[in-house]
Design a protein around this motif. Structure first.
Motif, mmCIF file in Angstrom:
data_model
loop_
_atom_site.group_PDB
_atom_site.id
_atom_site.type_symbol
_atom_site.label_atom_id
_atom_site.label_comp_id
_atom_site.label_asym_id
_atom_site.label_seq_id
_atom_site.Cartn_x
_atom_site.Cartn_y
_atom_site.Cartn_z
ATOM 1 N N PRO A 1 0.694 -0.891 -0.035
ATOM 2 C CA PRO A 1 0.207 -0.179 0.293
ATOM 3 C C PRO A 1 1.080 1.086 0.012
ATOM 4 C CG PRO A 1 0.046 -0.975 2.685
ATOM 5 C CD PRO A 1 0.749 -2.076 1.120
ATOM 6 N N LEU B 1 0.565 4.449 -2.374
ATOM 7 C CA LEU B 1 0.923 5.781 -2.872
ATOM 8 C C LEU B 1 1.646 6.786 -2.923
ATOM 9 C CD1 LEU B 1 -0.817 5.081 1.326
ATOM 10 C CD2 LEU B 1 -1.973 6.553 -0.172
ATOM 11 N N ASP C 1 -7.665 13.017 0.943
ATOM 12 C CA ASP C 1 -7.577 11.282 0.870
ATOM 13 C C ASP C 1 -5.855 10.807 0.165
ATOM 14 O OD1 ASP C 1 -10.285 12.239 0.200
ATOM 15 O OD2 ASP C 1 -10.740 11.566 -1.380
ATOM 16 N N GLU D 1 -5.171 10.899 3.937
ATOM 17 C CA GLU D 1 -5.892 9.984 5.153
ATOM 18 C C GLU D 1 -4.883 8.432 5.131
ATOM 19 O OE1 GLU D 1 -8.120 8.884 7.808
ATOM 20 O OE2 GLU D 1 -7.651 10.783 7.669
ATOM 21 N N SER D 2 -4.888 8.338 3.914
ATOM 22 C CA SER D 2 -4.918 6.861 3.238
ATOM 23 C C SER D 2 -3.649 6.238 4.415
ATOM 24 C CB SER D 2 -4.630 6.866 1.737
ATOM 25 O OG SER D 2 -6.392 7.052 1.022
ATOM 26 N N GLN E 1 -4.014 6.161 7.545
ATOM 27 C CA GLN E 1 -4.877 4.821 7.695
ATOM 28 C C GLN E 1 -3.882 3.109 7.626
ATOM 29 O OE1 GLN E 1 -7.289 4.512 9.338
ATOM 30 N NE2 GLN E 1 -8.429 5.904 9.187
ATOM 31 N N ALA E 2 -2.851 4.080 6.101
ATOM 32 C CA ALA E 2 -1.799 2.848 6.047
ATOM 33 C C ALA E 2 -0.984 1.871 7.224
ATOM 34 C CB ALA E 2 -0.993 3.069 5.178
#
Length: 241
Positions: free
Chosen positions: A108, A112, A140, A143-144, A147-148
């Motif tokens: 991920p 990203l 986004d 935020e990703s 979260q990752a």
């Protein structure tokens, strides 16, 4: 209208999104009757949602009094970032070490980094109005990334604590990225964090994470002070502490 099933959860998600996006401003009154009418819900699920948000520090709620969206104090911002600097750089280093041991962890983060590079290349070709409209895409991506890191962190207590702070940090991100200059420097900071993680350099990931938080705190305090001077009572900022 909120669906009849899971009404309390739906009201909570809607109010939380409105608070985090600043559609509901700090200090705004939260009338149970008015919110119920707007969301098609009775007072009970609205009250439950408000109490839940109060538990996350997003609402100031005193039984028998009018609830309000929690104000933002400069002292509170400093305390929050002091705490985040103890947690998030270590989480970034932990994820980097995990990725060095298991390539799957890095998937991920590589994705990203590619998204960030593509966004950067496109952003520079846009005019000012188009750049402003594209901010959401960067939100986004950032935020990703957060979260990752939470998902890949091998320490469940560390991951849970960072996750519990997400409500507080989400609306502050909107304020700190209030202009293209800060957004572009934040982009570079995220690029540095992602590259360090992907390259397996845990000390660099930790240092990049700490630098990003320090710069974000500075931008946030500057932005809050400026908005307090220009928008008056509509945007209540408590500068005590």
């Amino acid at each position: 209208m909120v669906r009849a099933t899971g009404k309390s959860a739906a009201v909570y998600e809607r109010l939380k999104a409105d608070i985090e996006s600043l559609r509901l401003r700090p200090g705004a009154k939260l009338s149970e009757v008015q919110l119920g009418e707007e969301l098609g819900a009775s007072r009970t699920p609205v009250r439950e949602a408000i109490r839940r948000l109060a538990g996350e520090g997003l609402v100031d709620f005193v039984p028998g009094e009018v609830a309000r969206v929690a104000t933002i104090s400069l002292g509170g911002v400093r305390a929050l970032f002091e705490f985040r600097m103890l947690l998030e750089p270590e989480a970034a280093a932990s994820v980097t070490r995990a990725g060095a041991a298991d390539e799957r962890v890095l998937v991920p983060f590589r994705e990203l980094l590619t998204r960030l590079e593509e966004f950067d290349a496109t952003f520079s070709t846009l005019d000012t109005a188009e750049q402003t409209r594209s901010y959401q895409e960067f939100y986004d991506i950032s935020e990703s990334f957060d979260q990752a890191v939470i998902a890949a962190c091998r320490n469940p207590y560390l991951a849970r604590t960072i996750r519990d702070l997400r409500g507080q940090t989400a609306r502050l991100r909107r304020i700190s990225h209030s202009g293209p200059r800060r957004m572009l420097t934040s982009l570079e900071e995220h690029r540095a964090m992602l590259r360090a993680i992907v390259q397996g350099d845990a000390p660099a990931a930790e240092a990049a994470g700490r630098h990003h938080l320090a710069q974000t705190q500075n931008a946030l305090i500057e932005s809050l002070t400026s908005q307090d001077l220009t928008t008056g009572a509509e945007f209540q900022v408590d500068i005590a502490g």
